[in-house]
Design a protein around this motif. Sequence first.
Motif, PDB file in Angstrom:
ATOM      1  N   ASP A  55       0.855  -1.186   0.000  1.00  0.00           N
ATOM      2  CA  ASP A  55       0.000   0.000   0.000  1.00  0.00           C
ATOM      3  C   ASP A  55       0.890   1.235   0.000  1.00  0.00           C
ATOM      4  OD1 ASP A  55      -2.100   1.803   0.260  1.00  0.00           O
ATOM      5  OD2 ASP A  55      -2.188   1.594   2.436  1.00  0.00           O
ATOM      6  N   ILE A  56       0.580   2.204  -0.847  1.00  0.00           N
ATOM      7  CA  ILE A  56       1.393   3.411  -0.966  1.00  0.00           C
ATOM      8  C   ILE A  56       1.545   4.139   0.363  1.00  0.00           C
ATOM      9  CG2 ILE A  56       1.407   5.762  -1.895  1.00  0.00           C
ATOM     10  CD1 ILE A  56       0.305   4.697  -4.478  1.00  0.00           C
ATOM     11  N   HIS A  57       0.463   4.207   1.134  1.00  0.00           N
ATOM     12  CA  HIS A  57       0.475   5.017   2.349  1.00  0.00           C
ATOM     13  C   HIS A  57       0.549   4.197   3.624  1.00  0.00           C
ATOM     14  CE1 HIS A  57      -1.161   8.671   0.052  1.00  0.00           C
ATOM     15  NE2 HIS A  57       0.113   8.835   0.318  1.00  0.00           N
ATOM     16  N   ILE A  58       1.309   3.138   3.593  1.00  0.00           N
ATOM     17  CA  ILE A  58       1.516   2.373   4.814  1.00  0.00           C
ATOM     18  C   ILE A  58       2.273   3.252   5.815  1.00  0.00           C
ATOM     19  CG2 ILE A  58       3.706   1.344   4.024  1.00  0.00           C
ATOM     20  CD1 ILE A  58       2.759  -1.246   5.461  1.00  0.00           C
ATOM     21  N   PRO A  59       1.868   3.272   7.079  1.00  0.00           N
ATOM     22  CA  PRO A  59       2.523   4.133   8.073  1.00  0.00           C
ATOM     23  C   PRO A  59       4.034   3.911   8.137  1.00  0.00           C
ATOM     24  CG  PRO A  59       0.500   3.226   8.968  1.00  0.00           C
ATOM     25  CD  PRO A  59       0.718   2.537   7.648  1.00  0.00           C
ATOM     26  N   GLY A  60       4.766   5.023   8.171  1.00  0.00           N
ATOM     27  CA  GLY A  60       6.218   4.946   8.256  1.00  0.00           C
ATOM     28  C   GLY A  60       6.906   4.873   6.915  1.00  0.00           C
ATOM     29  N   GLY A  61       6.134   4.702   5.854  1.00  0.00           N
ATOM     30  CA  GLY A  61       6.718   4.612   4.521  1.00  0.00           C
ATOM     31  C   GLY A  61       6.987   5.986   3.939  1.00  0.00           C
ATOM     32  N   ASP A  62       7.775   6.011   2.887  1.00  0.00           N
ATOM     33  CA  ASP A  62       8.105   7.276   2.231  1.00  0.00           C
ATOM     34  C   ASP A  62       7.691   7.217   0.771  1.00  0.00           C
ATOM     35  OD1 ASP A  62       8.993   9.811   1.826  1.00  0.00           O
ATOM     36  OD2 ASP A  62      11.127   9.343   1.888  1.00  0.00           O
ATOM     37  N   ASN A  63       6.461   6.733   0.568  1.00  0.00           N
ATOM     38  CA  ASN A  63       5.864   6.704  -0.755  1.00  0.00           C
ATOM     39  C   ASN A  63       6.764   6.027  -1.787  1.00  0.00           C
ATOM     40  OD1 ASN A  63       3.400   8.279   0.011  1.00  0.00           O
ATOM     41  ND2 ASN A  63       4.998   9.701   0.628  1.00  0.00           N
ATOM     42  N   ILE A  64       7.085   6.713  -2.871  1.00  0.00           N
ATOM     43  CA  ILE A  64       7.784   6.067  -3.977  1.00  0.00           C
ATOM     44  C   ILE A  64       9.197   5.620  -3.601  1.00  0.00           C
ATOM     45  CG2 ILE A  64       8.905   8.067  -5.067  1.00  0.00           C
ATOM     46  CD1 ILE A  64       7.602   6.990  -7.733  1.00  0.00           C
ATOM     47  N   LYS A  65       9.792   6.252  -2.583  1.00  0.00           N
ATOM     48  CA  LYS A  65      11.140   5.861  -2.155  1.00  0.00           C
ATOM     49  C   LYS A  65      11.156   4.475  -1.518  1.00  0.00           C
ATOM     50  CE  LYS A  65      12.826  10.584  -1.458  1.00  0.00           C
ATOM     51  NZ  LYS A  65      13.371  11.562  -0.479  1.00  0.00           N
ATOM     52  N   MET A  66       9.982   3.982  -1.119  1.00  0.00           N
ATOM     53  CA  MET A  66       9.915   2.644  -0.526  1.00  0.00           C
ATOM     54  C   MET A  66      10.370   1.578  -1.512  1.00  0.00           C
ATOM     55  SD  MET A  66       6.399   2.566   1.740  1.00  0.00           S
ATOM     56  CE  MET A  66       5.301   3.009   0.386  1.00  0.00           C
ATOM     57  N   ILE A  67      10.135   1.812  -2.801  1.00  0.00           N
ATOM     58  CA  ILE A  67      10.503   0.828  -3.824  1.00  0.00           C
ATOM     59  C   ILE A  67      12.004   0.557  -3.776  1.00  0.00           C
ATOM     60  CG2 ILE A  67      10.475   0.285  -6.278  1.00  0.00           C
ATOM     61  CD1 ILE A  67       7.695   0.525  -5.065  1.00  0.00           C
ATOM     62  N   GLU A  68      12.792   1.619  -3.759  1.00  0.00           N
ATOM     63  CA  GLU A  68      14.251   1.474  -3.714  1.00  0.00           C
ATOM     64  C   GLU A  68      14.693   0.820  -2.410  1.00  0.00           C
ATOM     65  OE1 GLU A  68      18.337   4.192  -4.040  1.00  0.00           O
ATOM     66  OE2 GLU A  68      16.362   5.153  -4.003  1.00  0.00           O
ATOM     67  N   THR A  69      14.080   1.243  -1.302  1.00  0.00           N
ATOM     68  CA  THR A  69      14.442   0.685   0.003  1.00  0.00           C
ATOM     69  C   THR A  69      14.202  -0.819   0.044  1.00  0.00           C
ATOM     70  OG1 THR A  69      13.854   2.774   1.089  1.00  0.00           O
ATOM     71  CG2 THR A  69      14.007   0.821   2.485  1.00  0.00           C
ATOM     72  N   ILE A  70      13.071  -1.242  -0.491  1.00  0.00           N
ATOM     73  CA  ILE A  70      12.740  -2.672  -0.517  1.00  0.00           C
ATOM     74  C   ILE A  70      13.718  -3.437  -1.399  1.00  0.00           C
ATOM     75  CG2 ILE A  70      11.015  -4.346  -1.313  1.00  0.00           C
ATOM     76  CD1 ILE A  70       8.873  -2.265  -0.457  1.00  0.00           C
ATOM     77  N   HIS A  71      14.027  -2.897  -2.571  1.00  0.00           N
ATOM     78  CA  HIS A  71      14.927  -3.588  -3.496  1.00  0.00           C
ATOM     79  C   HIS A  71      16.364  -3.641  -2.979  1.00  0.00           C
ATOM     80  CE1 HIS A  71      12.132  -3.245  -7.222  1.00  0.00           C
ATOM     81  NE2 HIS A  71      12.101  -4.449  -6.700  1.00  0.00           N
ATOM     82  N   LEU A  72      16.751  -2.674  -2.174  1.00  0.00           N
ATOM     83  CA  LEU A  72      18.091  -2.710  -1.586  1.00  0.00           C
ATOM     84  C   LEU A  72      18.225  -3.883  -0.616  1.00  0.00           C
ATOM     85  CD1 LEU A  72      18.836   1.068  -0.905  1.00  0.00           C
ATOM     86  CD2 LEU A  72      20.037  -0.437  -2.497  1.00  0.00           C
ATOM     87  N   ARG A  73      17.121  -4.232   0.041  1.00  0.00           N
ATOM     88  CA  ARG A  73      17.136  -5.334   1.006  1.00  0.00           C
ATOM     89  C   ARG A  73      16.886  -6.686   0.350  1.00  0.00           C
ATOM     90  NH1 ARG A  73      16.579  -0.821   3.395  1.00  0.00           N
ATOM     91  NH2 ARG A  73      17.094  -0.520   5.591  1.00  0.00           N
ATOM     92  N   GLN A  74      16.044  -6.696  -0.670  1.00  0.00           N
ATOM     93  CA  GLN A  74      15.798  -7.935  -1.416  1.00  0.00           C
ATOM     94  C   GLN A  74      15.696  -7.595  -2.904  1.00  0.00           C
ATOM     95  OE1 GLN A  74      12.930 -10.822  -0.136  1.00  0.00           O
ATOM     96  NE2 GLN A  74      13.365 -10.528   2.036  1.00  0.00           N
ATOM     97  N   PRO A  75      16.823  -7.583  -3.609  1.00  0.00           N
ATOM     98  CA  PRO A  75      16.848  -7.160  -5.021  1.00  0.00           C
ATOM     99  C   PRO A  75      15.903  -7.939  -5.933  1.00  0.00           C
ATOM    100  CG  PRO A  75      19.062  -7.290  -4.133  1.00  0.00           C
ATOM    101  CD  PRO A  75      18.166  -7.893  -3.100  1.00  0.00           C
ATOM    102  N   GLY A  76      15.655  -9.203  -5.626  1.00  0.00           N
ATOM    103  CA  GLY A  76      14.839 -10.014  -6.522  1.00  0.00           C
ATOM    104  C   GLY A  76      13.353 -10.001  -6.237  1.00  0.00           C
ATOM    105  N   ILE A  77      12.937  -9.274  -5.218  1.00  0.00           N
ATOM    106  CA  ILE A  77      11.527  -9.300  -4.834  1.00  0.00           C
ATOM    107  C   ILE A  77      10.666  -8.570  -5.862  1.00  0.00           C
ATOM    108  CG2 ILE A  77      11.536  -7.166  -3.478  1.00  0.00           C
ATOM    109  CD1 ILE A  77       9.791  -8.629  -1.403  1.00  0.00           C
TER     110      ILE A  77
END
Length: 214
Positions: A55-77
């Motif tokens: 969800d775009i507006h999950i609490p604590g998230g930073d919107n579109i920057k979450m995509i990069e953060t997630i991929h940095l932790r799990q590149p293949g997800i």
Amino acid sequence: MRPTVLIAEDHSVVRMGTMVMLEQMYPNILVSEAASFDEVIEQLSQTKFDLIILDIHIPGGDNIKMIETIHLRQPGIRILIFSSYDERLFAINYIQAGAMGYVQKDASNIIVKIAIAKVLNDEQYISADLQKNMVNRWLKTGNKPKKGLMVLSAREREIMNLLIKGHRTNEIKTILNIQASTISTHKERIFTKLNVENVIELEQLVRAEMKKGN
């Protein structure tokens, strides 16, 4: 196939409904849940996931920057955005940032299942309506400079969307977890870029732009 999926959504009813849908599609699926972005990060550090439904507006998230953060932790997800926001305003930005699909929460169960299946199969999901909208805009603009709503950044579009839905600065501050001064700055930029003087004119412009894409 036994996929591992993380549902990142702060509304328990939505999480439960999504989980039921996933279990119908894949009886042996492994599903985890996260109600905040901090929980997402914690889950990513513990389990390797095939897919995150975000969800775009999950609490604590930073919107579109979450995509990069997630991929940095799990590149293949694989990332599927599941949002209440109009795909015509936000989908392209998130897909360009690295998400594999974008589906609206008001879509039918069949559409949501198609989106999930495609993304899990390493295919990009874009709705038929959005594809039509993109083609129409391309035919009208080609390689011309950006016009209309396309001149806005992803953050400006989010704030614009909340403004035309009637949210006030204090409400937007809570929803996006940003300072009131930041909202005022973005609001001023939105009005300047779109050459409008108030929210009423902004709403009229957005409606007109949406009709152009249909």
